[in-house]
Write an enzyme that holds these catalytic residues in place. Structure first.
Site, short mmCIF file in Angstrom:
data_model
loop_
_atom_site.label_atom_id
_atom_site.label_comp_id
_atom_site.label_asym_id
_atom_site.label_seq_id
_atom_site.Cartn_x
_atom_site.Cartn_y
_atom_site.Cartn_z
CG HIS A 180 12.63 -3.35 -13.33
ND1 HIS A 180 12.82 -4.57 -13.93
CD2 HIS A 180 11.69 -3.55 -12.38
CE1 HIS A 180 12.02 -5.44 -13.36
NE2 HIS A 180 11.33 -4.86 -12.42
CD GLU B 193 11.74 -4.32 -6.19
OE1 GLU B 193 10.93 -3.78 -6.97
OE2 GLU B 193 12.18 -5.47 -6.34
CG ASP C 201 12.31 -1.05 -9.43
OD1 ASP C 201 11.82 -1.53 -8.39
OD2 ASP C 201 11.72 -1.07 -10.51
CD GLU D 135 8.38 0.10 -8.39
OE1 GLU D 135 8.13 0.27 -9.60
OE2 GLU D 135 8.63 -1.01 -7.91
CG HIS E 33 5.10 -0.77 -12.04
ND1 HIS E 33 5.36 -1.25 -13.31
CD2 HIS E 33 5.74 -1.59 -11.18
CE1 HIS E 33 6.13 -2.32 -13.21
NE2 HIS E 33 6.36 -2.55 -11.93
CA CA Z 1 9.85 -2.69 -8.58
#
Ligand code: CA
Length: 310
Positions: A50, A140, A37, A35, A8
């Site tokens: 993020h 994301e 973002d 991950e 994460h």
């Molecule tokens: Ca995220």
């Protein structure tokens, strides 16, 4: 069976989130997916951060005083890439400058910088080549409706950049996540996204998207989601409730599995253990063994990998 381990924001329990250093460490630890973002700079570059804001994770207020909007926040969108590169990335802070996680990387220190999505994808590709592993990516799209109102459409750019790095097929190690259900439908239907899609599920009170998360979490909502996505990413508190005898499943994992969806809850933190659990190991084991989640987002990939599962 071991769950899929999604680092994460990288190994963010150890190094400032979304820095290349945190990604390298997570790769080294053995995470399955890293991950990203994704937000857009003022000159339409995709960068890995993020939030649409810079003030909680960088020295922007010191470097660019007066560049905040009327709400007092410094927006990524108001800075071009050259300016973003001039910033130091710091461990996440509260509005008053105090660290969100006091036992993590020392506050307001270190020589870490913002990286572009391309730089991160190149870094992962290189590490994969060097180690012979195939660690996946888990981007994301942040606040797609907000970005469109700001004049930039992230989704097609993201798909283009993934293609540049050779990601092309459904079986490639990519999961694409978003809170916005309309954007996920667009990715599937209009943009013909080849990758597996993940509907993130938040609470309506977060105002993260126009999406009605309460409706998505119903049995009918989950069935409908399965027409578009391959997995759901719920908050971990949405999967259990506390009773006098301990944690009890809410049923969301079973309903998702019955609809053919994988379940990848967020976020498992060794320094933020939710009510009802005494240790990180107990928490993770409950989710994996009792609830049967397929993967999990964690700030501490090494600590999940150290556990054994029946
Ligand atoms: Ca995220």
């Amino acid at each position: 069976m071991r769950p899929l381990i999604i680092a994460h924001r990288g190994a963010s329990g150890y190094l400032p989130e979304h820095t290349l250093a945190a990604k390298r460490l997570a790769h080294d630890m053995g995470a399955d997916y890293l991950e990203q973002d994704v937000v857009a700079s003022g000159d339409d570059e995709l960068v890995v951060l993020h939030d649409i804001f810079l003030d909680r994770v960088t020295d922007v207020a010191l470097r660019f005083p007066g560049r905040e909007r009327r709400d007092g926040r410094f927006y990524v969108r108001d800075f071009d890439l050259a300016e973003l590169r001039a910033l130091h990335v710091w461990e996440r802070m509260h509005a008053d400058g105090s660290p969100v996680y006091p036992h993590r990387y020392p506050a307001k220190s270190g020589d870490f910088h913002v990286s572009t999505l391309r730089e991160e994808l190149a870094c992962i590709q290189r590490l994969n080549e060097q180690t012979g592993r195939r660690v996946g990516v888990y981007p994301e799209i942040k606040r797609p409706a907000w970005h469109k109102a700001e004049g930039v459409d992230i989704a097609p750019r993201l798909l283009e950049q993934l293609a540049e790095f050779g990601y092309a097929e459904r079986d490639d190690p990519v999961f694409l996540q978003c809170f916005d259900d309309a954007e996920l439908r667009r990715l599937k239907q209009e943009l013909e996204c080849p990758f597996r899609l993940v509907q993130l599920i938040g609470e309506n009170s977060w105002l993260e998207a126009e999406t009605d998360f309460d409706a998505l979490r119903t049995v009918a909502g989950i069935k409908e989601l399965a027409r578009t996505v391959d997995a759901i990413g719920p908050h971990l508190l949405q999967l259990y409730q506390l009773s006098e005898t301990g944690a009890v499943a809410t049923g969301l994992v079973t309903e998702a599995h019955e609809a053919g969806l994988l379940v990848h809850p967020y976020t498992f933190r060794a320094d933020e253990i939710p009510a009802g659990f005494e240790s990180f190991a107990q928490l993770v084991r409950y989710f994996v063994v009792e609830l049967g989640v397929d993967g999990l987002f964690t700030d501490f990939p090494d600590q999940v990998l150290r556990l054994s599962f029946p």
